[in-house]
Design a protein around this motif. Structure first.
Motif, PDB file in Angstrom:
ATOM      1  N   ASP A 144       0.779  -1.209   0.090  1.00  0.00           N
ATOM      2  CA  ASP A 144       0.071   0.054   0.173  1.00  0.00           C
ATOM      3  C   ASP A 144       0.873   1.446   0.032  1.00  0.00           C
ATOM      4  N   GLY A 145       0.515   2.301  -0.768  1.00  0.00           N
ATOM      5  CA  GLY A 145       1.226   3.453  -0.915  1.00  0.00           C
ATOM      6  C   GLY A 145       2.789   3.457  -1.542  1.00  0.00           C
ATOM      7  N   LYS A 146       2.838   2.383  -2.283  1.00  0.00           N
ATOM      8  CA  LYS A 146       4.013   2.063  -2.847  1.00  0.00           C
ATOM      9  C   LYS A 146       4.303   2.278  -4.464  1.00  0.00           C
ATOM     10  N   GLY A 147       2.775   2.624  -4.769  1.00  0.00           N
ATOM     11  CA  GLY A 147       2.983   2.794  -6.435  1.00  0.00           C
ATOM     12  C   GLY A 147       3.498   3.965  -6.815  1.00  0.00           C
ATOM     13  N   LEU A 148       3.582   4.046  -8.178  1.00  0.00           N
ATOM     14  CA  LEU A 148       4.353   5.202  -9.105  1.00  0.00           C
ATOM     15  C   LEU A 148       3.082   5.812  -9.989  1.00  0.00           C
ATOM     16  N   LEU A 149       2.897   7.049  -9.554  1.00  0.00           N
ATOM     17  CA  LEU A 149       1.906   7.740 -10.404  1.00  0.00           C
ATOM     18  C   LEU A 149       2.803   8.364 -11.660  1.00  0.00           C
ATOM     19  N   HIS A 213      -6.268   4.094 -13.257  1.00  0.00           N
ATOM     20  CA  HIS A 213      -5.221   3.581 -14.100  1.00  0.00           C
ATOM     21  C   HIS A 213      -4.032   4.237 -14.221  1.00  0.00           C
ATOM     22  N   ASP A 214      -3.682   5.202 -13.400  1.00  0.00           N
ATOM     23  CA  ASP A 214      -2.609   5.963 -13.594  1.00  0.00           C
ATOM     24  C   ASP A 214      -1.252   5.341 -12.824  1.00  0.00           C
ATOM     25  N   SER A 215      -1.475   4.559 -11.938  1.00  0.00           N
ATOM     26  CA  SER A 215      -0.214   3.912 -11.504  1.00  0.00           C
ATOM     27  C   SER A 215      -0.135   2.402 -11.699  1.00  0.00           C
ATOM     28  N   HIS A 216      -1.148   2.006 -12.338  1.00  0.00           N
ATOM     29  CA  HIS A 216      -0.987   0.484 -12.915  1.00  0.00           C
ATOM     30  C   HIS A 216      -1.740   0.552 -14.083  1.00  0.00           C
ATOM     31  N   PHE A 217      -1.616  -0.551 -14.817  1.00  0.00           N
ATOM     32  CA  PHE A 217      -2.553  -1.085 -16.007  1.00  0.00           C
ATOM     33  C   PHE A 217      -3.259  -2.173 -15.757  1.00  0.00           C
TER      34      PHE A 217
END
Ligand SMILES: [Zn+2]
Length: 286
Positions: A144-149, A213-217
């Motif tokens: 959680d909270g470790k994504g890249l926008l 869908h702006d930090s994953h697809f």
């Protein structure tokens, strides 16, 4: 009725005599894949209202990929999805890209998540993060909270300080597989892909603009061959989808900037209800 009769031959032992309806929340309690009587995995229903019998877990690490968000127990999928992700990981590794991070696939029996997206219910949807590169085991457990926008949300454009060639290459590799029906990305990402592809535009039609869908697809596979209870979506429209339809996403009013309130949820497919009520359910429930 015919469909259900045929299935009862395959799944006799799973089927309940009880007509009591289990709650959709019960899918969270399914801790192990529901065994298939004949060894054939069965996705049942639709991407946004269904379940899966005979799901398989994606191993936590493999060539070119790593499973993240492991604490969510959403790393189960149809065997086609598992082999697709392993195949894609191998291509990622072969092309020298950083490790691909695989987020949510489906719960062990599929069904609706209590939190997050509405689809991912038949084991044929998977999220791949736009952050790339291996994580520590601890971070992979709770991500959680470790994504890249990668999108500047105010500007509705890809952030060119963050976006790089690996993002383009990963999404293109993911889309080129024949089993992929659709890939959902933020409209700003689709614009970037449309602008960046110079030669082979054949894969762009599978890239579909959608909210978030702006930090994953999100990759969606077609129903496996012979999966008679799996409902495919209509095929994507012809053309690369880089024209007026895409740009309509950036108009102030239509489509609306926030998803419209969904209509009342349809009942779960009969077979999925039966699975939750099966006399053998203690085998897979917590
Ligand atoms: Zn998704």
């Amino acid at each position: 009725m015919n469909k259900f009769k045929k299935t009862s031959l395959i799944l006799t032992a799973l089927l309940a005599s009880s007509s009591a309806l289990a709650s959709p929340a019960d899918w969270q309690k399914v801790k192990r894949p529901i065994p298939s009587e004949n060894g054939v995995s069965q996705p049942i229903g639709s991407y946004s209202n269904g379940c899966i019998i005979g799901a398989k877990p994606l191993p936590a690490k493999g060539a070119g990929y790593q499973v993240i968000r492991m604490n969510k127990n959403r790393y189960y999928g149809h065997p086609d999805m598992i082999s697709y992700l392993q195949r894609l990981g191998q291509k990622v590794q072969n092309s020298g890209m950083p490790t691909m991070l695989v987020g949510d696939i489906a719960m062990p029996g599929g069904g609706r998540f209590l939190t997050g997206h509405a689809s991912h219910q038949m084991g044929l949807d998977a999220d791949i993060w736009l952050r790339m590169g291996a994580m520590s085991d601890q971070d992979a457990l709770n991500s959680d909270g470790k994504g890249l926008l990668v999108v500047n949300r105010a500007a509705q454009r890809v952030d060119d300080n963050i976006w790089n060639q690996n993002h383009f290459n990963l999404i293109k590799l993911a889309a080129q597989d024949n089993q992929v029906a659709r890939i959902f990305v933020n409209p700003a990402i689709k614009v970037k892909l449309c602008q960046s592809e110079r030669a082979d535009r054949s894969w762009l039609h599978k890239i579909r603009p959608w909210y978030g869908h702006d930090s994953h697809f999100h990759v969606r596979l077609t129903c496996p061959h012979g999966a008679q209870y799996c409902e495919d979506q209509a095929p994507v429209p012809a053309g690369d989808g880089c024209g007026a339809e895409l740009y309509s996403w950036f108009e102030p009013k239509k489509p609306s900037a926030t998803p419209t309130q969904p209509a009342a949820r349809p009942p779960e497919p009969f077979l999925c209800q039966q699975v939750l009520n099966s006399p053998k359910r203690s085998e897979w429930l917590e």
